[in-house]
Design a protein around this motif. Structure first.
Motif, short mmCIF file in Angstrom:
data_model
loop_
_atom_site.label_atom_id
_atom_site.label_comp_id
_atom_site.label_asym_id
_atom_site.label_seq_id
_atom_site.Cartn_x
_atom_site.Cartn_y
_atom_site.Cartn_z
N THR A 267 -5.03 -2.64 13.39
CA THR A 267 -5.31 -1.29 12.86
C THR A 267 -5.58 -1.32 11.36
O THR A 267 -6.45 -0.61 10.86
CB THR A 267 -4.12 -0.36 13.13
N SER A 268 -4.81 -2.13 10.61
CA SER A 268 -4.91 -2.12 9.15
C SER A 268 -4.53 -3.49 8.60
O SER A 268 -3.76 -4.24 9.23
CB SER A 268 -3.99 -1.04 8.57
N LEU A 269 -5.07 -3.82 7.44
CA LEU A 269 -4.72 -5.03 6.72
C LEU A 269 -4.01 -4.64 5.43
O LEU A 269 -4.55 -3.86 4.63
CB LEU A 269 -5.96 -5.86 6.39
N ILE A 270 -2.81 -5.19 5.23
CA ILE A 270 -2.05 -4.93 4.02
C ILE A 270 -2.10 -6.19 3.16
O ILE A 270 -1.66 -7.26 3.58
CB ILE A 270 -0.58 -4.57 4.34
N VAL A 271 -2.66 -6.05 1.95
CA VAL A 271 -2.90 -7.19 1.07
C VAL A 271 -1.87 -7.21 -0.06
O VAL A 271 -1.66 -6.20 -0.73
CB VAL A 271 -4.33 -7.13 0.47
N SER A 272 -1.24 -8.35 -0.28
CA SER A 272 -0.29 -8.49 -1.38
C SER A 272 -1.04 -8.38 -2.71
O SER A 272 -2.18 -8.83 -2.83
CB SER A 272 0.44 -9.83 -1.29
N PRO A 273 -0.41 -7.80 -3.74
CA PRO A 273 -1.12 -7.50 -4.99
C PRO A 273 -1.67 -8.71 -5.72
O PRO A 273 -2.66 -8.61 -6.44
CB PRO A 273 -0.08 -6.76 -5.83
N GLY A 274 -1.06 -9.88 -5.54
CA GLY A 274 -1.53 -11.06 -6.27
C GLY A 274 -2.79 -11.67 -5.72
O GLY A 274 -3.33 -12.61 -6.31
N ILE A 275 -3.29 -11.16 -4.59
CA ILE A 275 -4.47 -11.74 -3.95
C ILE A 275 -5.72 -10.95 -4.35
O ILE A 275 -5.85 -9.78 -4.00
CB ILE A 275 -4.31 -11.72 -2.42
N PRO A 276 -6.66 -11.57 -5.08
CA PRO A 276 -7.91 -10.88 -5.41
C PRO A 276 -8.67 -10.55 -4.14
O PRO A 276 -8.75 -11.38 -3.23
CB PRO A 276 -8.67 -11.91 -6.26
N HIS A 277 -9.24 -9.35 -4.06
CA HIS A 277 -9.91 -8.96 -2.82
C HIS A 277 -11.42 -8.85 -2.96
O HIS A 277 -12.15 -9.04 -2.00
CB HIS A 277 -9.34 -7.63 -2.30
N GLN B 292 -0.64 -2.95 15.69
CA GLN B 292 -0.62 -4.26 15.05
C GLN B 292 -1.19 -4.12 13.63
O GLN B 292 -2.32 -3.64 13.44
CB GLN B 292 -1.46 -5.27 15.83
N ILE B 293 -0.40 -4.52 12.64
CA ILE B 293 -0.78 -4.41 11.23
C ILE B 293 -0.77 -5.81 10.63
O ILE B 293 0.27 -6.48 10.64
CB ILE B 293 0.17 -3.49 10.44
N ALA B 294 -1.89 -6.26 10.11
CA ALA B 294 -1.98 -7.57 9.50
C ALA B 294 -1.43 -7.52 8.07
O ALA B 294 -1.66 -6.55 7.33
CB ALA B 294 -3.43 -8.05 9.47
N VAL B 295 -0.69 -8.56 7.70
CA VAL B 295 -0.12 -8.68 6.35
C VAL B 295 -0.61 -9.98 5.75
O VAL B 295 -0.33 -11.07 6.27
CB VAL B 295 1.42 -8.65 6.38
N LEU B 296 -1.37 -9.90 4.66
CA LEU B 296 -1.91 -11.08 3.98
C LEU B 296 -1.12 -11.35 2.71
O LEU B 296 -1.10 -10.52 1.80
CB LEU B 296 -3.39 -10.85 3.65
#
Length: 466
Positions: free
Chosen positions: A68-78, A11-15
């Motif tokens: 397992t992992s979180l994939i963050v879209s580039p426009g979202i400040p982390h 399971q991979i989270a996509v934000l």
């Protein structure tokens, strides 16, 4: 599509479910992963649900159990200006955080490559200004030379949306600091650093963080060859870090401020002439003054970077020169949109910071300058030195009066909106002058994007001239 490898059954989270987020979810599913998606925008969530993706509010307690992992879209400040709550929750849960660029670099190469005569290569271009034009120019030259190639990243298609590589193909990626600062895998064959000027400082907590995000492409990636603009201190420092000395031709130094000589590999442009030196001898040159699609010193820097990459890929100088002459330029980047009555109309809406605007102002003579918008940190001091050719400024934006007050020594009229600015500039322009949109500011106070701002400018100019 590039199927993402290494996560089958996980399971991979996509934000973030914009263009890159949805493409990431599709590529993960194609590789056998189970995407778990979230976006604060209900419409974006609905679009993902329509494609069959599971939706889960990732900020809730326990949301990362089994992830397992979180994939963050580039426009979202982390991390800056304040930590993103979803990213912070992932970090606290020990979940690896990555982005689509990291997934691309770990997934692009496949076993099919064993059958190829020539391995595919990836060229990655970063920097504050010029990376879009540089990337597009490299791609254009390769196409003109009949080399298989694709253009992606911050320009063209999303990195995971491109086609699997074929024999001898070159993939050209434009990468912003938003894309380089989080990627867990960065392994380009050739990496380019165009320049550095203040931008996105809130996202990176200042210039040091901004440069560090760019530097990761080279320090983490270890490219076989690096093309580095050394006209800023950061580029000079980076070139030094990557090389064993001037004779190390794994680093190609480039400049538009100085002649570069010595035992290594250099490309520079002075007074409109591009020169290539290797081992102290000139081995190639191009007269850029007649290349209509690359006006001004800033575009000559783009030409130097593209030339260096194409030479590193084995193309001959004359092949590159011929392709330069057929390059039309990119929309919103020193784009000539009309010529009438001896007046040239230029759309450089992409000049969203003072350094880019200064370079646009340096490319033309007798300028009627349309500027203003959502001003970035740092003020306008850097652009004032480039206003010598400005006949008059027409200032737009919600804070047009404040912006105009900072243009000391320049006749400025507060217009507020684009309609007024264009009408006045067109009416007052004389033969031999240039009406230039180079805002030196972001567009978001009045437009959704710099593209929409530039399109509106072009529409108004054409309406005025019709």
């Amino acid at each position: 599509m590039i199927p993402v490898v290494g996560y089958k059954g996980h399971q991979i989270a996509v934000l973030g479910l914009g263009r890159s987020g949805l493409a990431t979810a599709r590529a993960l599913r194609e590789g056998g992963a189970i995407p778990i998606c979230w976006d604060d925008n209900p419409a974006a969530r609905a679009a993902a649900e329509d494609e069959g993706f599971a939706i889960k509010e990732l900020a809730k307690q326990g949301a990362f159990e089994g992830i397992t992992s979180l994939i963050v879209s580039p426009g979202i400040p982390h991390l800056y200006p304040t930590p993103n709550p979803v990213v912070k929750a992932a970090l606290a849960a020990g979940v690896a955080v990555d982005n689509d660029i990291g997934l691309f670099f770990r997934s692009f190469a496949t076993r099919d490559w064993d059958k190829f005569d020539t391995l595919p290569k990836v060229v990655a271009v970063t920097g504050s200004n010029g990376k879009s034009t540089t990337s597009a120019l490299i791609h254009h030259v390769l196409e003109a030379a009949n080399r298989p190639c694709q253009l992606a990243g911050n320009i063209g298609r999303g990195v995971l949306d491109i086609d699997p590589a074929i024999d001898g193909e070159v993939v050209v990626l434009e990468l912003s600091s938003y894309q380089t600062d989080l990627a867990r895998s960065l392994t380009p064959d050739i990496a380019v650093f165009t320049n550095l000027s203040p931008d996105h400082l809130d996202r990176h907590a200042g210039m040091g963080g901004y440069f560090a995000a760019k530097r990761r492409l080279f320090a983490e990636g270890g490219p076989d060859r690096a093309v580095i603009g050394i006209d800023e201190d950061e580029g000079l420092y980076l070139a030094n870090q990557l090389s064993e000395g001037l004779a190390d031709d794994r680093v190609i130094r480039m400049s538009v401020d100085q002649k570069l000589t010595g035992p290594g590999w250099q490309v520079f442009a002075k007074k409109g002439f591009l020169s290539e030196y290797r081992k102290g001898k000139q081995v190639g040159s191009i007269d850029l003054r007649s290349v209509k699609g690359l006006p001004g010193v800033h575009n000559h820097q783009n030409a130097c970077a593209a030339y260096a990459v194409c030479r590193a890929l084995g193309l001959a100088p004359r092949v590159i020169e011929q392709a330069f002459h057929s390059f039309a330029g990119l929309p919103h980047r020193s784009q000539i949109i009309a010529e009438a009555g001896g007046v040239t109309y230029v759309n450089d809406s992409k000049a969203t910071n003072v350094d880019a605007a200064a370079k646009a102002l340096g490319a033309f003579k007798k300028i009627r300058w349309i500027c203003g918008g959502l001003q970035k940190d740092g003020g306008l001091e850097a652009v004032q030195a480039a206003t010598g050719e400005v006949v008059k400024a027409y200032v737009i934006g919600r804070e047009a009066a404040t912006f105009a007050m900072q243009l000391g020594g320049v006749e400025a009229e507060v217009c507020t909106d684009m309609e007024t600015a264009v009408a006045k500039a067109v009416a007052e322009a004389q033969e031999g002058e240039t009406v230039l949109l180079a805002p030196a500011a972001a567009s978001f106070d009045q437009y959704d994007s710099f593209e929409k701002r530039g399109d509106h400018f072009a529409e108004l100019v054409k309406a005025q001239l019709s």
